[in-house]
Design an enzyme around this catalytic site. Structure first.
Site, PDB file in Angstrom:
ATOM      1  N   ASP A   1      -0.816 -14.804  -9.312  1.00 43.35           N
ATOM      2  CA  ASP A   1       0.629 -15.026  -9.306  1.00 43.35           C
ATOM      3  C   ASP A   1       0.975 -16.471  -9.667  1.00 43.35           C
ATOM      4  OD1 ASP A   1      -0.552 -15.896  -6.975  1.00 43.35           O
ATOM      5  OD2 ASP A   1       0.573 -14.542  -5.671  1.00 43.35           O
TER       6      ASP A   1
ATOM      7  N   ASP B   1      -5.077   2.104  -7.050  1.00 43.72           N
ATOM      8  CA  ASP B   1      -6.463   1.757  -7.363  1.00 43.72           C
ATOM      9  C   ASP B   1      -7.454   2.442  -6.425  1.00 43.72           C
ATOM     10  OD1 ASP B   1      -6.572   0.351  -9.695  1.00 43.72           O
ATOM     11  OD2 ASP B   1      -7.030  -1.589  -8.791  1.00 43.72           O
TER      12      ASP B   1
ATOM     13  N   ASP C   1       3.202  -3.103   1.144  1.00 40.59           N
ATOM     14  CA  ASP C   1       3.859  -3.182   2.450  1.00 40.59           C
ATOM     15  C   ASP C   1       5.225  -3.857   2.393  1.00 40.59           C
ATOM     16  OD1 ASP C   1       2.322  -5.499   1.754  1.00 40.59           O
ATOM     17  OD2 ASP C   1       2.727  -6.309   3.731  1.00 40.59           O
TER      18      ASP C   1
ATOM     19  N   ASP D   1       4.164  -5.504  -3.298  1.00 40.87           N
ATOM     20  CA  ASP D   1       2.959  -5.146  -2.570  1.00 40.87           C
ATOM     21  C   ASP D   1       3.208  -3.852  -1.808  1.00 40.87           C
ATOM     22  OD1 ASP D   1       1.465  -7.231  -3.483  1.00 40.87           O
ATOM     23  OD2 ASP D   1       1.592  -8.440  -1.655  1.00 40.87           O
TER      24      ASP D   1
END
Length: 705
Positions: free
Chosen positions: A298, A154, A203, A201
C-alpha cells in the site's frame, strides 16, 4: 531558580493558551508558534548535548561506547520527531471538498455516475467476519447497475462461493497465491473494468454513504487514491487486556486523526491497504497493479504513483469500521508484518531513496521509526538499570541543574507540544506503554529484516474465531518486562545501601531514581497487557438512544434502547409495569427501527432494565441488523482528551484483579409458536412506524434501489 526558567517557559505556553484556541481563526498561526518554540528548545538542548555531554568524551572504552550509543539512538529519534512535527504543521481537512463533491454527485443523473468495483480481499477469514463486510458493500448508496462487488477469495472456499451467489456478489479466485494480497488484487484488476476500485480488507465494513463522500475528491485529475481512516468497532489488546474500553482511545488515533491529515498537506498521505479508492487509469499508468516488491504494497503503491504525478488524498471521516487486532498474538502478527514490509521498501528503487522524490517526501516516507522507536524505548527502559549496576554514566559533565534546564525542558516541551496539538490522540503514559509493548517484539524483526530484507513468509492477521484462539499469556513479554523491573528495583535498593552501592552519589542520582520509577510503572503495565483475559463478549455493543417496542404474547409495551449488538439488546422500559414486567427466560418480539421485528429471550431483568438475547435464525433479520449496526454511522469508539484521567486509569489497571469474562449464554432454543406468528405477520420492509420518535431511517427499498 535559573535552571527552571526554560521549564517555566514551556509550562507557561500551555497555561496561557485559551482552552478554545483550536476553534479560533488564528489556529494555524498558534500551531506554527508551538512548533517553532519547540524547535528552539530542542536546538538549544542538542547544542548542549553535543558540546558538553558527548564531544568531550575521550578514548574507546565502555563509558565512551555507552555515551555514543545512547546519543546516536537519541539523534535518530529526534529525526523521527522532526518528521512528525513537520507533518503536524500542515494538517488539512478535506470534508468541505467532500461536501461539494457529494452535492455534485447527488445532483447528477445516476446514469452519469462512474462504475465502481468493490474488492473484498480475503484468505482465511470466517463467515462471522466476512458477512458484515459483504453486506456493507452491497448496502452502499450507489446506483446498483454501477456498483460491482467482488470477493477475492485466495482461500478458494466452496462455502464462500455459495454465500456470494446467495448474496448476489462476484466470487473471484485464482490458481495460486503468488504475492499474497497484492497478487490477489492484481489478478482481480485484470478481470474487472470499473473506473474506480474500492479496496476493503475482509473485516472492514463501509458506511452506506462512503462512495458519495469520497468519489468527489477525484475531481482533481492529480488524485490517484482517496484514503479513508481505519476506525474500529472492537477493543484493541491494550484496551481489552487492561479492561479500560470506553476510557482509552485506540492506539491508531494519533496516526489516522493527526498525522495522516498532516501528511496530506504535504501530498504525502499514503494508501493504507483498506478503505482506499483507486483511480483505475492512474494505477494502469503506474504499472498496471499494486507493486509486489514489499509486503506493505500500500505505501509502496503511493510512492510509485507519486513518481507518475498522482497524489493520495486523505478524507478523515468515519466512513468504514473494522476489527482492531483481537488478541495480543494477532496484534504482534499484524505489527510484525507492517514493520518488516516498511523496512523492505528501503531496499527498493521505488522506495524513499529511489529517484523522483523531493526532500520532504523522502523524509516523510522514511520508515525508520520502526527501528528508532524500538531502539529508543529499549534504551530508555534499560539505561537506569545499566547505570545502577555498572556505574556507567548516561551523561557526563551534567549536574542536576543542567539536566533540568536542557534535557528535562526538551522532553517536557515535546510532550506539551504533542498534547497541545493532538489532545485527543496523544497521551504520554499510554504512548510509552504502547511503544515498549511493541519494541520487545518488533526490534528483532526489524534487525533481521535489515540484514535479510526478503524471503519471509506473509502472515495474515488472525481474525474472528482464529484470533480468539490466541495464547492467553505472552511469556516472553512478561519475563522481559518484569526482569527489567526486578533489575531496576534491586539496583535502587542496592545503591541505597552505603556498603553495597556501586554509584557513589552524584548529581544524576535524583534523575535516575525518577527515571527508574517511571520505567517500572510502564513495564508493570506492559506485563499486565501481556496477560490476555478471557473474551468479554461474543459481539460488540453499540450505544443507542432510540425508542423500541416489545411484545409479549398478550401485551405491547415500549422502551428506550441503551445498547444494541448482533447478539442482543439492553433497553429501559418506559413505565414500571410491576409484576407484569417480563422476567428472565421470557420470550419477546422486539421492533427496532431500521431492522424490523426480532425474536428475543430475556436474559436479565433488573427493575425496568431488560437485557435480551436475539434468536436470529432468519438470514434476512440478521442482515438487516448488520446493516443497522455497521453501515449507518453508529459509533462505539472511545473519545477522550483528558490526559490525567487516562493516566490514572492506566495506573489503576495495575491493581485491578477482576479479569473474568462476562458469561456468554448458550444460543436460545426454538421460540414459542406465538413468536413465530408475530414475526411472520410483521412487515419486515417497513422500517419506521408511528410509535418511533427517533430519526427516520432509510428503507429497504432505497437500499436495493
Amino acid at each position: 531558580m535559573e535552571p527552571f526558567l526554560p521549564l517555566f517557559y514551556v509550562l507557561g505556553i500551555a497555561w496561557l493558551l485559551p482552552q478554545d484556541w483550536r476553534s479560533r481563526p488564528g489556529r494555524r498561526m498558534i500551531e506554527t508558534g508551538i512548533i517553532l518554540s519547540l524547535a528552539v528548545i530542542v536546538a538549544r538542548y542538542l547544542y548542549w548535548r553535543v558540546t558538553v555531554t558527548v564531544w568531550p568524551v575521550e578514548g574507546l572504552n565502555a563509558q565512551s561506547v555507552f555515551i555514543w550509543s545512547l546519543f546516536v539512538v537519541e539523534c535518530v529519534s529526534w529525526l523521527d520527531a522532526t518528521a512528525l512535527f513537520l507533518a503536524l504543521s500542515r494538517r488539512v481537512d478535506r470534508s468541505p471538498e467532500a461536501d461539494r463533491g457529494e452535492s455534485g454527485l447527488r445532483a447528477a443523473d445516476p446514469a452519469d455516475l462512474p462504475h465502481v468495483d468493490v474488492f473484498i480481499a480475503t484468505y482465511n477469514e470466517g463467515l462471522e467476519v466476512l458477512e458484515k463486510t459483504i453486506i456493507g458493500a452491497i448496502s452502499l448508496d450507489w446506483p446498483r447497475e454501477r456498483l460491482h462487488v467482488h470477493v477475492l477469495d485466495d482461500g478458494r472456499r466452496d462455502w464462500l462461493r455459495d454465500y456470494c451467489a446467495e448474496m448476489g456478489v462476484n466470487h473471484i479466485t485464482r490458481d495460486n497465491n503468488a504475492h499474497a494480497k497484492a497478487g490477489n488484487i492484481n489478478a482481480a484488476i485484470g478481470r474487472t473494468s470499473a473506473e474506480y476500485i474500492l479496496v476493503l480488507d475482509a473485516d472492514f465494513v463501509p458506511q452506506w454513504n462512503f462512495l458519495y463522500r469520497a468519489i468527489g475528491l477525484f475531481d482533481d485529475p492529480r488524485v490517484g487514491i482517496v484514503q479513508i481512516p481505519h476506525n474500529f468497532f472492537n477493543a484493541d489488546p491494550m484496551q481489552n487486556n487492561l479492561r479500560i474500553t470506553g476510557k482509552l482511545p485506540d492506539d491508531q488515533r494519533l496516526f489516522f486523526d493527526a498525522i495522516m491529515p498532516g501528511r496530506d498537506g504535504w501530498d504525502c498521505a499514503f494508501c493504507c491497504g483498506s478503505n482506499g479508492i483507486i483511480r483505475r487509469s492512474a494505477i494502469l499508468q503506474a504499472g498496471g497493479g499494486l507493486p509486489t516488491g514489499s509486503i506493505t504494497e500500500d505505501m509502496l503503491l503511493t510512492m510509485v504513483m507519486l513518481r507518475h504525478g498522482f497524489v493520495t488524498r486523505y478524507l478523515n471521516e468515519r466512513l468504514a469500521v473494522g476489527l482492531a487486532a483481537e488478541s495480543l498474538q494477532a496484534f504482534f502478527v499484524q505489527r510484525t508484518r507492517w514493520a518488516r514490509g516498511a523496512m523492505q521498501i528501503l531496499f527498493l528503487r521505488d522506495g524513499p531513496f529511489g529517484p523522483g522524490l523531493g526532500p520532504v517526501q523522502r523524509l516523510l516516507f522514511l520508515p525508520t521509526h520502526w527501528l528508532t522507536q524500538s531502539l529508543s524505548q529499549l534504551a530508555a527502559m534499560a539505561t537506569p538499570a545499566i547505570y545502577l549496576w555498572t556505574g556507567l554514566l548516561p551523561l557526563i559533565n551534567a549536574d542536576l541543574d543542567a539536566v533540568l534546564s536542557y534535557q528535562a525542558t526538551a522532553i517536557l516541551g515535546t510532550i506539551t507540544a504533542l498534547r497541545l496539538l493532538c489532545p485527543g490522540e496523544y497521551h504520554p503514559l499510554a504512548s510509552s506503554v504502547h511503544g515498549v509493548l511493541q519494541a520487545f517484539r518488533l526490534l528483532p524483526t526489524v534487525v533481521v529484516t535489515l540484514f535479510k530484507p526478503f524471503g519471509h513468509a506473509f502472515k495474515v492477521t488472525p481474525k474472528g474465531r482464529d484470533a480468539a484462539d490466541g495464547v492467553h499469556v505472552d511469556g516472553f513479554t512478561v519475563r522481559l518486562a518484569l526482569g527489567i523491573v526486578l533489575m531496576t528495583g534491586l539496583g535502587l535498593l542496592m545503591n541505597a545501601n552505603y556498603n553495597l552501592r556501586i554509584i557513589d552519589g552524584g548529581s544524576l542520582v535524583p534523575v535516575v531514581a525518577f527515571w527508574s520509577v517511571w520505567n517500572m510503572v510502564v513495564l508493570v503495565i506492559v506485563s499486565t497487557i501481556a496477560i490476555t483475559p478471557p473474551m468479554a463478549r461474543a459481539e460488540e455493543r453499540f450505544p443507542l438512544n432510540e425508542v423500541c417496542r416489545f411484545h409479549t404474547e398478550h401485551a405491547v409495551w415500549s422502551g428506550d434502547i441503551r445498547d444494541l449488538s448482533l447478539n442482543g439488546i439492553n433497553f429501559e422500559v418506559h413505565d414500571d409495569y410491576g409484576p407484569d414486567l417480563p422476567g428472565a427466560e421470557s420470550w419477546l418480539v422486539i421492533d427496532i427501527a431500521g431492522v424490523g421485528s426480532l425474536p428475543a429471550i430475556v436474559r436479565r431483568q433488573t427493575g425496568t432494565s431488560i437485557g435480551c438475547q436475539f434468536a436470529l435464525d432468519q438470514p434476512a433479520l440478521r442482515q438487516r441488523l448488520i446493516r443497522r449496526l455497521f453501515t449507518e454511522g453508529l459509533d462505539n469508539s472511545t473519545h477522550n482528551d483528558d490526559g490525567i484521567q487516562i493516566s490514572l486509569t492506566l495506573l489503576a489497571s495495575i491493581l485491578r484483579r477482576d479479569r473474568r469474562s462476562q458469561h456468554i449464554p448458550d444460543p436460545p432454543g426454538a421460540p414459542p409458536a406465538w413468536v413465530a406468528r408475530r414475526i411472520a405477520d410483521s412487515d419486515g420492509d417497513r422500517l419506521t412506524e408511528d410509535w418511533h420518535s427517533g430519526p427516520v431511517h432509510r428503507s429497504e427499498a432505497r437500499l436495493r434501489a
